[in-house]
Scaffold this active site. Structure first.
Site, PDB file in Angstrom:
ATOM      1  N   LYS A 111     148.661  39.420  42.887  1.00  0.00           N
ATOM      2  CA  LYS A 111     149.556  38.883  41.866  1.00  0.00           C
ATOM      3  C   LYS A 111     149.010  37.610  41.242  1.00  0.00           C
ATOM      4  O   LYS A 111     149.224  37.341  40.064  1.00  0.00           O
ATOM      5  CB  LYS A 111     150.950  38.608  42.450  1.00  0.00           C
ATOM      6  CG  LYS A 111     151.744  39.875  42.710  1.00  0.00           C
ATOM      7  CD  LYS A 111     153.236  39.566  42.793  1.00  0.00           C
ATOM      8  CE  LYS A 111     154.030  40.852  43.021  1.00  0.00           C
ATOM      9  NZ  LYS A 111     155.473  40.599  43.133  1.00  0.00           N
ATOM     10  N   LYS A 194     149.037  50.693  41.912  1.00  0.00           N
ATOM     11  CA  LYS A 194     150.366  51.189  42.291  1.00  0.00           C
ATOM     12  C   LYS A 194     151.335  51.125  41.104  1.00  0.00           C
ATOM     13  O   LYS A 194     151.201  50.263  40.239  1.00  0.00           O
ATOM     14  CB  LYS A 194     150.903  50.461  43.532  1.00  0.00           C
ATOM     15  CG  LYS A 194     151.564  49.142  43.284  1.00  0.00           C
ATOM     16  CD  LYS A 194     152.276  48.612  44.540  1.00  0.00           C
ATOM     17  CE  LYS A 194     152.766  47.197  44.223  1.00  0.00           C
ATOM     18  NZ  LYS A 194     153.581  46.564  45.227  1.00  0.00           N
ATOM     19  N   LYS A 197     157.353  48.031  38.526  1.00  0.00           N
ATOM     20  CA  LYS A 197     158.283  47.762  37.433  1.00  0.00           C
ATOM     21  C   LYS A 197     157.803  46.620  36.562  1.00  0.00           C
ATOM     22  O   LYS A 197     158.306  46.411  35.475  1.00  0.00           O
ATOM     23  CB  LYS A 197     159.720  47.562  37.922  1.00  0.00           C
ATOM     24  CG  LYS A 197     159.958  46.608  39.065  1.00  0.00           C
ATOM     25  CD  LYS A 197     161.459  46.442  39.293  1.00  0.00           C
ATOM     26  CE  LYS A 197     161.935  46.679  40.704  1.00  0.00           C
ATOM     27  NZ  LYS A 197     161.563  45.636  41.664  1.00  0.00           N
TER      28      LYS A 197
END
Ligand code: AMP
Ligand code: TRP
Length: 332
Positions: A111, A194, A197
């Site tokens: 991230k 992956k 959202k």
């Protein structure tokens, strides 16, 4: 009877990976466990969330969970910011976890990417908050997708160090429950990433709110390779996109990769994608319409969350108060 805890972030609309990796299992586990499910808004703000949208997203996610089959009367459904015990225990865990442990977290590395100096401190200590979520309830079993396994190992390390440092057997060991054929659903645009959202591409995922036409269109455009489907699992080797679509099919059809390939091996992707979108529509369309029905009365969803928060706090408050006493905080 085991106490189950799990969480999901209100950082957007839930997607197929959430459903197959987590939510479907959350629903099934209700049959013979005590389940506590949390919309983790404190986790969501580790990356920027529009204030005007966060509250709506929290409510909408709660409605989706109920539409999937979470039963907020027999179990507990609430949002994290409504129960201060999470943040209190997270602070203690920030002081138990070691920097070296956090430095190994692959989700943080993914991230943060190259912009490490500029991400929030919250994103870094995120796994400590997640450990607090679970341990505040003395929960023992945690259903998650495969991507969360490392965080649960850290939660066990934190509990063990707390118990050792304070000379107690206070926090129990937790077990990850990583269940089903599709524990890591991949992006429809790139079989090595992956499904998420927060992916900027809408085409990369199926949302639990997508209508039939949108689902069919996304599956039609999903990346594949030119070969037909193999008839055995070994033939999926090196074909991540094919493997992902077959995995999604298998999970929804309640079979495994072998079963799916026995049924559809030899088919071209054109034909297979049609079967797959029909199955997706059959399973997901009822969830989308039930979510819309619930959101027509937002006050009733808020009331469910308020009631859940009161029942959650009744469990977590005494446990966290005891942890604070063990640490040595004055309880005057
Ligand atoms: P999040 O959306 O990150 O809050 O994740 C909520 C739950 O969904 C966690 O248990 C995740 O492991 C699971 N999950 C999220 N994305 C995927 C995916 N692509 N495949 C399988 N499980 C997933
Ligand atoms: N970190 C989890 C995710 O992104 C969400 C989460 C927060 C969670 N707290 C939790 C999952 C506690 C299980 C238990 O998927």
């Amino acid at each position: 009877m085991q106490r189950i805890f799990s969480g999901i972030q209100p950082s957007g609309v839930p997607q197929l990976g959430n459903y197959l990796g987590a939510l479907r299992n959350w629903v099934a586990l209700q049959a013979d466990n005590e389940c506590i499910y949390c919309v983790v808004d404190l986790h969501a703000i580790t990356v920027w969330q529009e204030p005007a949208q966060l509250a709506n997203q929290t409510r909408e996610l709660a409605a989706s969970l109920i539409a999937c089959g979470i039963d907020p009367k027999r179990h507990i459904l609430f949002h994290q910011s409504a129960v201060p015990a999470h943040a209190r225990l997270a602070w203690i865990f920030n002081c138990v976890a070691r920097l070296g442990w956090l430095n190994r977290m692959t989700q943080f590395k993914d991230k943060a990417g190259k912009d490490r100096e500029n991400v929030s401190a919250g994103l870094y200590v995120y796994p400590n908050l997640m450990a607090a979520d679970i341990h505040a309830y003395h929960a023992t079993h945690v259903p998650v997708g495969d991507d969360q396994k490392q965080h649960l190992e850290l939660a066990n390390d934190i509990a063990q160090k707390f118990n050792h440092d304070y000379g107690v057997e206070f926090f129990p060991r937790i077990e990850p429950l990583i269940l089903g054929v599709a524990t890591r659903v991949m992006s429809l645009r790139d079989g090595t990433k992956k499904m998420s959202k927060s992916d900027p591409s809408e085409q990369s995922r199926i949302n639990l709110t997508d209508d039939a036409d949108t689902i069919a269109q996304k599956i039609r455009r999903a990346k594949t390779d030119p070969e037909p489907l193999p008839s055995e699992v070994a033939g999926l080797e090196g074909r991540p996109e094919a493997r992902n679509l077959v995995g999604i099919y298998a999970a929804l059809a309640d079979t495994d990769l072998d079963g799916a390939l026995r049924e559809h091996g030899g088919k071209g992707f054109g034909a297979f994608k049609e079967v797959l979108s029909e199955l997706l529509v059959a399973k997901l369309a009822p969830i989308a319409s039930e979510t819309r029905r619930l959101l027509a009365d937002p006050g009733s969803v808020d009331a469910v969350l308020r009631d859940g928060a009161a029942r959650a706090a009744a469990i977590a408050d005494p446990i966290v108060a005891e942890a604070e006493r063990l640490v040595g905080f004055l309880k005057a």
